[in-house]
Structure formats: C-alpha cells, structure tokens
Design a protein around this motif. Structure first.
Motif, PDB file in Angstrom:
ATOM      1  N   VAL A  25       1.021  -0.916   0.062  1.00  0.00           N
ATOM      2  CA  VAL A  25       0.055   0.112   0.054  1.00  0.00           C
ATOM      3  C   VAL A  25       0.950   1.320  -0.057  1.00  0.00           C
ATOM      4  O   VAL A  25       1.850   1.293   0.954  1.00  0.00           O
ATOM      5  N   VAL A  26       0.759   1.993  -1.113  1.00  0.00           N
ATOM      6  CA  VAL A  26       1.567   3.211  -1.075  1.00  0.00           C
ATOM      7  C   VAL A  26       1.061   4.450   0.011  1.00  0.00           C
ATOM      8  O   VAL A  26       2.110   5.008   0.431  1.00  0.00           O
ATOM      9  N   ARG A  27      -0.215   4.557  -0.165  1.00  0.00           N
ATOM     10  CA  ARG A  27      -0.690   5.290   0.820  1.00  0.00           C
ATOM     11  C   ARG A  27      -1.860   5.032   1.273  1.00  0.00           C
ATOM     12  O   ARG A  27      -2.877   4.522   0.636  1.00  0.00           O
ATOM     13  N   ARG A  28      -2.325   5.050   2.441  1.00  0.00           N
ATOM     14  CA  ARG A  28      -3.680   4.608   3.232  1.00  0.00           C
ATOM     15  C   ARG A  28      -4.763   5.555   2.533  1.00  0.00           C
ATOM     16  O   ARG A  28      -4.593   6.659   2.372  1.00  0.00           O
ATOM     17  N   PRO A  29      -5.729   4.946   2.081  1.00  0.00           N
ATOM     18  CA  PRO A  29      -6.905   5.376   1.428  1.00  0.00           C
ATOM     19  C   PRO A  29      -7.502   6.430   2.431  1.00  0.00           C
ATOM     20  O   PRO A  29      -7.546   6.202   3.887  1.00  0.00           O
ATOM     21  N   GLU A  30      -7.918   7.463   2.230  1.00  0.00           N
ATOM     22  CA  GLU A  30      -8.698   8.580   3.033  1.00  0.00           C
ATOM     23  C   GLU A  30     -10.369   8.139   2.834  1.00  0.00           C
ATOM     24  O   GLU A  30     -10.743   8.704   1.917  1.00  0.00           O
ATOM     25  N   LEU A  31     -10.953   7.842   3.799  1.00  0.00           N
ATOM     26  CA  LEU A  31     -12.248   7.365   3.913  1.00  0.00           C
ATOM     27  C   LEU A  31     -12.905   8.110   4.643  1.00  0.00           C
ATOM     28  O   LEU A  31     -12.292   8.357   5.822  1.00  0.00           O
ATOM     29  N   PRO A  32     -14.096   8.714   4.488  1.00  0.00           N
ATOM     30  CA  PRO A  32     -14.885   9.402   5.558  1.00  0.00           C
ATOM     31  C   PRO A  32     -15.339   8.593   6.862  1.00  0.00           C
ATOM     32  O   PRO A  32     -15.624   7.456   6.606  1.00  0.00           O
ATOM     33  N   ASP A  33     -15.590   9.191   7.753  1.00  0.00           N
ATOM     34  CA  ASP A  33     -16.462   8.767   8.819  1.00  0.00           C
ATOM     35  C   ASP A  33     -17.453   9.245   9.176  1.00  0.00           C
ATOM     36  O   ASP A  33     -17.879  10.706   8.826  1.00  0.00           O
TER      37      ASP A  33
END
Length: 139
Positions: A25-33
């Motif tokens: 994984v290059v960059r952790r995905p940004e997921l909304p909360d």
C-alpha cells in the motif's frame, strides 16, 4: 516506498509485489467517517433494466444491522426502492454509504429517476456515497 508515484500506477511496485507475493500500500486511503457507517450492494438484471435486490448493512454505534429490499417482480421494484429510502432516512444526516464500484451509484440514479422519492433525501444519499474501489485503486 521511495520513488512511488502519487496516485498513478507504479509498474516497479507491481513487479515487486508479484515477486514477493505481497500486497503493498503506497498511501492509506482516506475514507470519510460518520455516526452511521453503511454498506450498499445492489443486484440487478441489466438486460431487463431491473434491480431485484438492494442490500444494506450499517453500524450506528449500537451494533451492525442488515436489511434486504427485494423485488420479486419488476412491479415490486418501486416498493423495494421506497423501503430502502425509508431505512436510510433513519440514519439522519450524519452517515456515509460505502459501495464497491460505480454500479450502485448508477442504480441509485436510475431508481430515483424511475420511482422518485424525497428529493432532499435522495440528494443526501448521492452526496454521501463513497466508491471504495476508487479510494483504494491507485494506492
């Protein structure tokens, strides 16, 4: 990983993953909360332009709940759509609706056009949809 391209497919990283038989994984995905985290899956028959199942699972902090909105016949599709909207209405304004791929958002648009519903609720549903595939694809 050094040298990885941001947001683009990196062939050298793919080769490393194949060689090492690992996922990188290059960059952790940004997921909304949100207060309510929901997951949507829709099944249909594209050749008949008919959606027979809207599956919904959600966690509102009190536990995970699931609902299936079935249309046994094309005439039942409107009722399944209406039941889905009523379930989502219970989420209030603080929710996120995860799905995998673009099929679900296309379905939501078609069902809204075909069967209508509360325009404000439909707008909230569309605004809070998150395609997980797009979020993780290049990462």
């Amino acid at each position: 990983m050094a040298g990885a391209k941001s947001g683009l497919h990196d062939h050298s990283l793919q080769a490393l993953a194949v060689r090492d038989q690992r996922v990188y994984v290059v960059r952790r995905p940004e997921l909304p909360d949100a207060r309510v985290v929901a997951y949507l899956d829709v099944e249909g028959l594209p050749d008949r332009d008919f959606y027979y199942l809207i599956g919904l699972a959600w966690d509102d902090g009190t536990g995970v709940r699931r609902a299936s909105f079935w249309a046994d016949r094309e005439a039942d599709e409107a009722a399944a759509w209406g039941a889905f909207l009523e379930a989502v209405r219970e989420f209030g304004d603080d929710f996120v609706l995860f799905h995998y791929g673009s099929y679900e958002t296309q379905c939501l648009g078609r069902l809204a056009d075909r069967h209508g519903g509360d325009p404000g609720l439909i707008a909230r549903v569309r605004a809070r949809c998150v395609n997980v595939l797009s979020a993780i694809h290049a990462r």
